[in-house]
Every structure is written in C-alpha cells, then in structure tokens.
Design an enzyme around this catalytic site. Structure first.
Site, PDB file in Angstrom:
ATOM      1  CD  GLU A 100      64.941   5.023   0.014  1.00 15.33           C
ATOM      2  OE1 GLU A 100      65.383   5.077   1.165  1.00 15.33           O
ATOM      3  OE2 GLU A 100      63.817   5.485  -0.298  1.00 15.33           O
ATOM      4  NE  ARG A 129      60.566  11.733   2.159  1.00 16.85           N
ATOM      5  CZ  ARG A 129      61.533  11.716   1.266  1.00 16.85           C
ATOM      6  NH1 ARG A 129      61.891  12.842   0.664  1.00 16.85           N
ATOM      7  NH2 ARG A 129      62.167  10.599   0.951  1.00 16.85           N
ATOM      8  CD  GLU A 165      53.878  20.033  -8.789  1.00 18.99           C
ATOM      9  OE1 GLU A 165      53.813  21.247  -8.497  1.00 18.99           O
ATOM     10  OE2 GLU A 165      52.937  19.405  -9.270  1.00 18.99           O
ATOM     11  CG  ASN A 190      68.696  14.591  -2.214  1.00 14.42           C
ATOM     12  OD1 ASN A 190      69.847  14.921  -1.997  1.00 14.42           O
ATOM     13  ND2 ASN A 190      68.279  14.222  -3.413  1.00 14.42           N
ATOM     14  CG  LEU A 249      73.147  15.700  -2.786  1.00 11.77           C
ATOM     15  CD1 LEU A 249      73.428  14.379  -3.477  1.00 11.77           C
ATOM     16  CD2 LEU A 249      74.411  16.518  -2.677  1.00 11.77           C
TER      17      LEU A 249
END
Length: 421
Positions: free
Chosen positions: A59, A268, A310, A334, A336
């Site tokens: 977020e 993650r 990174e 994500n 994208l």
C-alpha cells in the site's frame, strides 16, 4: 452493534499484543513502538495536516505517487503517513525520509483513535485500498474531517467477511466523502457493501502511476554484465511460506536443462530471509545473499534478495518474473513492477488482490498463469527456451502498464475539490 464491535475490539486487543510479541521473537521491530498502537507518541506540533494511511509495503508503494503529488501541490501542508507493519514503516522511511511525519495507526479503540486525531489534527484523511475501521471512520465524521478511500479495492473474500456487519459497515461508509475505486468490479462490490453510488468514482489503479526508478534498467544491465549476459535468470518476487519450497524445487528442474541458470528469490517478509537461505542450502544449492555478497557470482545457483525496496533492478535484470503470494491464497502481489520494466510475468492461481490487472496482462499476452506448483518448472523452462516469446511478453506487459496510467491525476482532482470545500 457499534457497542458490540467496540467491545470485541477491546477483548481481542490482548491477542493483538501477543501476536506482536510472538512475531517480535523473530523480527524484533514488531516489539518496538508499541505505545503508538494506542495513540501515544510525541505530538508533532502542527495542524491542518494531510493524512494518508497505507497499511503495509504494498500500500505504501501504491500511495507513493499520490503522496508525492500532495507534497508538490500542497507544499505548506504537513504530511502524515501511517502504517501498521514495521516493513511498511521502513518503506515510508526509505521513500520519504523526514519529509513526512510517520507513526503507526492505533488500534480501533475509541480513546486511541481520539488521541491520534487530536495529535495529528488532519484536514483530510486518505485511506489506501481496503481499511474499514469503524470507530476511526465515525470519529473522522464527528470531527468534520473529510475522509476518502483511494485505490479502493474489495475482493470477493473481503466482501463476504464484511457482510456479517453489513448495516454497521454501511453506516461507516456513510462517513466517507469519496471512494476512488480501482475498477468497475471494485465499485460494484462497494455498492453491495452499502456505499452510495454517487460517492464512488472509478479512477484506476494508482500503482500504474508508480515512478519507475530512472536507473533501474541501467542497474539491471550492470547486474547482467556481472553474472553473465547470456546466463538464464528468473526471479521469484514477494514470496510467502508455502511458495519458496516449490520455487526452489522448480529451479532444480530448470538446472537440468540449463546448468548455469540462476534463481533470484525475494521473500515478502524479512523474518523469512534466513529461513529461505537455509532451505536453499539444504537442497544443495550454492547460495548468495544481497546482504553478504551484494551481487550473484558465477558459482551461485540461488541468490536471496534479503533487503527491502530493491526488487526493481533485479526485475529489470531477469528474463522472467514469478510474482509471489499467488501460489498460496494470499491474493498475489504487484504484477506491475516487472511489467513496468518489460519483464514477462508469471502468476499462480490466487490473484484476487490484483484481479483485473492480472487478467488484463494475461489477455494482452504480458503474463502467464500457472495453476499448480508442478506447472512452474515446465513453464519457466519453456519461456527461458523461447527468447522471442519472452521479448513479446515483456513488450506487451509494458504496453498494458503505460496505457493504464493517470489514476493519480484523477484522484488529485477529487482531493482538490474536497479541500476547496
């Protein structure tokens, strides 16, 4: 109903604290700053702040272009950014440093929420994605603080989770002035949840407007030169428990076809860095790490990116990218980021957090879905074998990314209107 909700929050707060302590055993940052969870922090000494809440890393990354636009257009307004997790907090520090005031958002306890609002004194509250905290929303309305939900998304699972409190959630959404939804599907689900249609605008996904680091591709090229430009390289980004082992096992199969292949893996959560490194060593891989070796060498078969923030240069340096949180029912992360760097995307079956974006990438040829962990190795091998296909997928992914930009401008128009009121 609201009294019962508040009572439950009070009753489960000790469990929240126990969970923080348990996670703090492995990741000590969870044991720090616990007073902020109850609204206790040093008053920043300002008023009229613009407050953005972004629960965690994903977020915060989504909110980055919006926060920078707010700083640009309202340079005299103090900026407050709250998160819930230490990793989100660290990402705020990396992106914004001292240019924003950062604390944890307190638990949804009435006294903690009142203290928080009294200390930061916002003139606008912006909630990123899906964070419906009932007491917080009612407190903002009582104080006359305009409240927005931006980049709003609502999965089918979240919709089912809110339904038992349907009337109360609908009342809370009545406190919201505007909802900037990611997609038509998200907008429809918010209407089902009780939000009035006139408050909802489909603005698109802020993550399409994320700034692509100007030097990410240059750093990626430098990385490739160091480990060998012809070496097959794939990356597994933002992986979770239940995914790392299948990814490592898939790489064992890939190595049978390409003995010099390299797997980059980025867990993650920081508490999993060492676990993943040890798992890779136990399977016989020669392992390097970002913290210890900085860049992979020719001898490394697996390289653990044990650092936050990174990923982009490593995405740029890879032939293809598997985006984690999708082999297990986390909902995906994500897609994208690799798409922005023209890197082909692989996802698992669970992508409800990025449902429409993922489907668009797949339909336009920029991504491929694997339905089981067993499919991962053959699909990776097939794509590494077919360089023209990888290039075609990467170009298609970048076209999708570029075509969907503009959400920040649309959201800023809504914010400007609210502040002018």
């Amino acid at each position: 109903m609201r009294f019962l909700y508040t009572l439950v929050v009070y009753l489960v707060t000790p469990l929240f604290l126990l969970r923080l302590f348990a996670r703090g055993v492995r990741f000590r940052d969870y044991r720090k700053r616990w007073r902020e969870r109850f609204g206790f922090f040093t008053p920043p000494g300002f008023s009229g702040s613009l407050w953005v809440h972004a629960v965690s890393v994903g977020e915060v990354n989504a909110a980055e272009p919006l926060i920078k636009a707010l700083q640009r257009d309202y340079p005299n307004a103090p900026m407050v950014v709250t998160t819930v997790t230490p990793t989100g907090s660290e990402r705020v520090r990396q992106l914004f440093g001292d240019s924003v005031f950062h604390v944890y958002l307190p638990y949804d306890l009435p006294f903690a929420v009142r203290r928080f609002l009294r200390l930061v004194r916002p003139r606008l509250a912006v909630i990123v994605e899906t964070e419906i905290w009932l007491n917080l929303y009612f407190a903002c309305r009582k104080r006359g603080i305009p409240l927005m939900i931006v980049n709003a998304r609502l999965s089918e699972r979240s919709l089912r989770g809110y339904k038992p409190m349907g009337k109360l959630v609908a009342r809370a959404l009545g406190c919201v002035r505007q909802i900037a939804a990611q997609s038509r599907t998200d907008a429809a689900r918010y209407r089902v949840l009780g939000a009035s249609a006139e408050k909802i605008v489909v603005t698109g996904n802020l993550k399409f407007d994320m700034p692509v680091p100007y030097d990410a591709e240059l750093k990626g090229e430098e990385l490739r030169r160091q480990w060998g430009p012809l070496r097959p390289v794939w990356i597994a980004g933002s992986t979770h428990e239940g995914e790392e082992l299948p990814v490592l096992e898939a790489h064992l199969e890939v190595l049978k076809r390409w003995p010099d292949a390299l797997l980059l893996i980025a867990p993650r959560h920081p508490e999993r860095f060492k676990l993943v490194e040890n798992s890779a060593r136990s399977l016989g891989f020669t392992v390097g790490t970002r913290s210890g070796d900085r860049v992979p060498s020719a001898v490394h078969k697996v390289f653990v990116i044990d650092a936050m923030g990174e990923l982009m240069p490593f995405y740029a340096a890879s032939d293809l990218a598997f985006v984690g949180g999708s082999l297990v029912p986390i909902g995906g992360h994500n897609v994208l980021e690799p798409a922005a760097l023209s890197t082909p995307v692989l996802v698992g079956p669970h992508t409800f957090n990025f449902e429409e974006i993922t489907l668009t990438l797949i339909q336009e040829g920029g991504a491929v879905r694997v339905h089981t962990a067993e499919e991962l190795a053959p699909v990776v091998s097939q794509l590494l074998r077919d360089q023209p296909m990888c290039e075609h997928m990467g170009a298609a992914a970048r076209i999708v990314f570029d075509s969907e930009r503009g959400a920040v401008q649309r959201v800023m128009g809504m914010i400007d209107a609210l502040l002018q009121e």
